[in-house]
Design a protein around this motif. Structure first.
Motif, PDB file in Angstrom:
ATOM      1  N   TYR A 303      -0.958   9.656  -4.803  1.00  0.00           N
ATOM      2  CA  TYR A 303      -0.159   9.396  -4.465  1.00  0.00           C
ATOM      3  C   TYR A 303      -0.177   7.764  -3.677  1.00  0.00           C
ATOM      4  O   TYR A 303       0.739   7.408  -2.605  1.00  0.00           O
ATOM      5  N   ASP A 304      -1.489   6.671  -4.021  1.00  0.00           N
ATOM      6  CA  ASP A 304      -1.605   5.893  -3.428  1.00  0.00           C
ATOM      7  C   ASP A 304      -0.552   4.448  -3.489  1.00  0.00           C
ATOM      8  O   ASP A 304       0.478   4.711  -4.742  1.00  0.00           O
ATOM      9  N   TYR A 362      -5.389  11.975   2.032  1.00  0.00           N
ATOM     10  CA  TYR A 362      -4.011  11.486   2.345  1.00  0.00           C
ATOM     11  C   TYR A 362      -4.020  12.221   3.983  1.00  0.00           C
ATOM     12  O   TYR A 362      -2.388  12.706   4.666  1.00  0.00           O
TER      13      TYR A 362
END
Length: 593
Positions: A303-304, A362
């Motif tokens: 999810y960068d 995250y």
């Protein structure tokens, strides 16, 4: 080679979708250094919900009012009088909404999210704000989770050709032009991948492709996602789509996208790219056989680059996968199994590794398994490992009402952090269940529902009204099971989504419709990209009668279901359930005298 992956509007605003992070993780693991990904839906929603955007919007509304009033002195175009009324109403509402719109957004991103009245009011305000914006593009209507382009059918290529160029009814032309294209073109990617996975994304997604090609024809634009996976045969007959898009990747995209990157960097032999549909020398080619991934070789979703702080929730709820496809493929109505062709199970240990990595990277405490349904034996092993490794996350998943789904396994799931289970009930009438080939029994449903409620696991049920041959009283059996089961519908976090039966392209029922009581199948000639069909039946409710009854069932079930947040968003509901559990643990227990 620079790759830019884009997810067009609109999807649910409280969580990212899994497609781009899965592709990014795979490409990065394979050594593709320069991959960026953007959720344009949440980017644009965040931009629109600002007072700085509002200043320009106000002037546009004033200008639109004046132009519509001028039109009234001459010929009135279709909808002009009604649009004028909508624009005047929007200007009346504007000051009230202007003062509150940024607060509504921030409320949903903070503690106010857990105040149910503040939560509801914030979503209501945002929807009203989008209604104000939509009045410029009447009869188009944008909502938080959908796009309705009033004059255009998303299933008609003739309509799509017009819609993606219609400045008057398509808000995304100006939104993309002002807020997406400048940064995208400055970044100068070599390959742009656009993921179109929901019908609400078809017009925005193709509009985006058109604008990219017009401004930078040298950019290679690829479209992937489940919509066009279901339209493989139709794509052969729609050459105009290849003026907007260089090619389509259908079914699973990881290996296909990596090979496309390699070919663009090398010999550009696109026949080597699995699952690719492309036009070469005027001929449309479909690369077959279609390829399925070895999911044990896939990495965790990455999810960068996704703006997790922009989603309308106080903490991320990240989608993950434990399997692809469905181990039970017999449900007559279901076309979902097409997306992944066959069932494959990921190793439980690798999945736990993914959860641990995502949690650490995250800060995610909550996860949404997107699997079509969990298989029982692997689920047991997954839960054992989650408990042994003390992963300590909250999650939701989908299961079938299987005979072998025991109270013991449900207890283990709860202890591993499962807060809610989604079930495809579809019908509680045994004849209809059997006719649908659901492979479940009423008594299993009753037992499993009772076990879940007893164990404190919330339940969601999908329900279908109007399956061919279904009679009114049979549909009411399903409604009465939900409405009459107080223990179930009063349990915290319960939700139920009634759906009207839709005869879908690629569903098993289409292979032999006559045996399901379908007498005739029709499709308007203009709807050459249709994902469903009109039909006539030999017995049971007609489609029109089913639609009427569906409204009644929907209203009755809505009376016993908490619409917001539980029926509105699984992700939001998961956070609410987690908060309620946490608070229950903190309540001091009474001591004995």
């Amino acid at each position: 080679m620079k790759v830019s992956l884009l997810f067009p509007p609109t999807w649910h605003p409280s969580q990212p979708y899994l497609s781009l992070p899965s592709l990014t993780g795979f490409l990065t693991q394979a050594g593709v250094k320069n991959v960026s990904q953007r959720d344009l839906g949440i980017e644009l929603l965040d931009k629109v919900l600002t007072q700085s955007f509002a200043h320009g919007l106000y002037q546009q509304l004033v200008d639109k009012q004046q132009s519509l009033e001028r039109e009234r002195t001459g010929e009135i175009g279709p909808g002009s009088a009604e649009q004028l009324a909508r624009v005047i109403e929007s200007l009346d509402r504007f000051p009230y909404l202007f003062e509150r719109i940024e607060l509504a957004k921030e409320t949903l991103r903070g503690e106010g999210f857990y105040d149910i009245e503040a939560y509801r009011n914030s979503l209501f305000l945002i929807d009203k704000w989008l209604e104000v914006l939509s009045s410029l593009y009447f009869p188009t209507r944008m909502t938080v989770v959908d796009n309705q382009f009033g004059d255009y059918s998303i299933y008609s290529s003739k309509d799509l050709i017009k819609a993606i160029r219609d400045e008057g009814q398509n808000p995304y032309i100006s939104l993309f032009r002002e807020h997406v294209l400048p940064s995208l073109l400055t970044d100068r990617p070599d390959l742009v991948g656009v993921s179109i996975t929901a019908t609400s994304q078809i017009i925005p997604g193709l509009t985006l492709c058109r604008l990219i090609k017009e401004h930078a024809p040298e950019l290679h634009v690829t479209v992937g996602g489940s919509i066009f996976t279901r339209l493989v045969d139709n794509l052969r007959r729609c050459p105009w789509l290849f003026d907007l898009v260089d090619d389509f990747v259908v079914f699973e995209g990881e290996t296909a996208l990596l090979e496309l990157v390699n070919q663009m960097d090398g010999k550009r032999d696109f026949s080597k790219v699995p699952n690719l549909i492309y036009r070469q020398n005027g001929k449309i080619t479909v690369n077959q056989p279609f390829y399925s991934e070895n999911i044990n070789q896939l990495t965790a979703p990455n999810y960068d680059g996704f703006p997790l702080d922009l989603y309308l929730s106080p903490e991320p709820v990240l989608p993950v996968q434990f399997s692809r496809g469905c181990y039970y493929k017999d449900c007559a109505f279901c076309a979902l199994t097409l997306d992944h062709q066959n069932f494959r199970q990921r190793d439980p240990g690798k999945t736990v590794d993914d959860l641990v990595w995502l949690k650490e990277r995250y800060g995610a405490q909550s996860f949404f398994f997107t699997d079509e349904c969990f298989a029982l034996s692997p689920t047991k092993r997954l839960c054992q490992q989650m408990i042994e490794r003390q992963v300590n996350v909250k999650w939701t998943c989908e299961l079938r009402f299987e005979k072998n789904l025991s109270r013991e396994l449900l207890t283990q799931m709860r202890d591993a952090g499962c807060l809610k289970i989604v079930f495809g009930l579809e019908s509680f009438n045994q004849r209809v269940m059997d006719f649908m080939k659901k492979g479940i029994k009423q008594e299993w449903v009753r037992r499993i529902v009772d076990d879940c409620v007893d164990l404190g696991i919330a339940v969601h049920c999908y329900v279908i009204v109007g399956f061919p041959t279904e009679k009114e009283e049979e549909a009411l059996d399903t409604m009465n099971f939900v409405v009459g089961n107080k223990k179930l519908h009063e349990s915290y976090g319960f939700s139920c989504q009634p759906c009207l039966f839709d005869l879908e392209k690629e569903a098993p029922i289409m292979s032999d419709p006559g045996s399901y009581g379908i007498r005739r199948i029709m499709r308007p000639a203009t709807e050459d990209l249709s994902l469903g069909f009109f039909y006539e039946v030999q017995e049971g409710m007609t489609p029109a009668q089913a639609e009427q009854l569906y409204q009644q069932v929907y209203e009755k079930i809505s009376e016993v279901v908490c619409e917001l947040p539980f029926n509105y968003s699984m992700a939001d509901g998961l956070l609410y359930i987690a908060r309620a559990k946490s608070q229950a643990l903190q309540v001091p227990q009474p001591t004995g005298s």
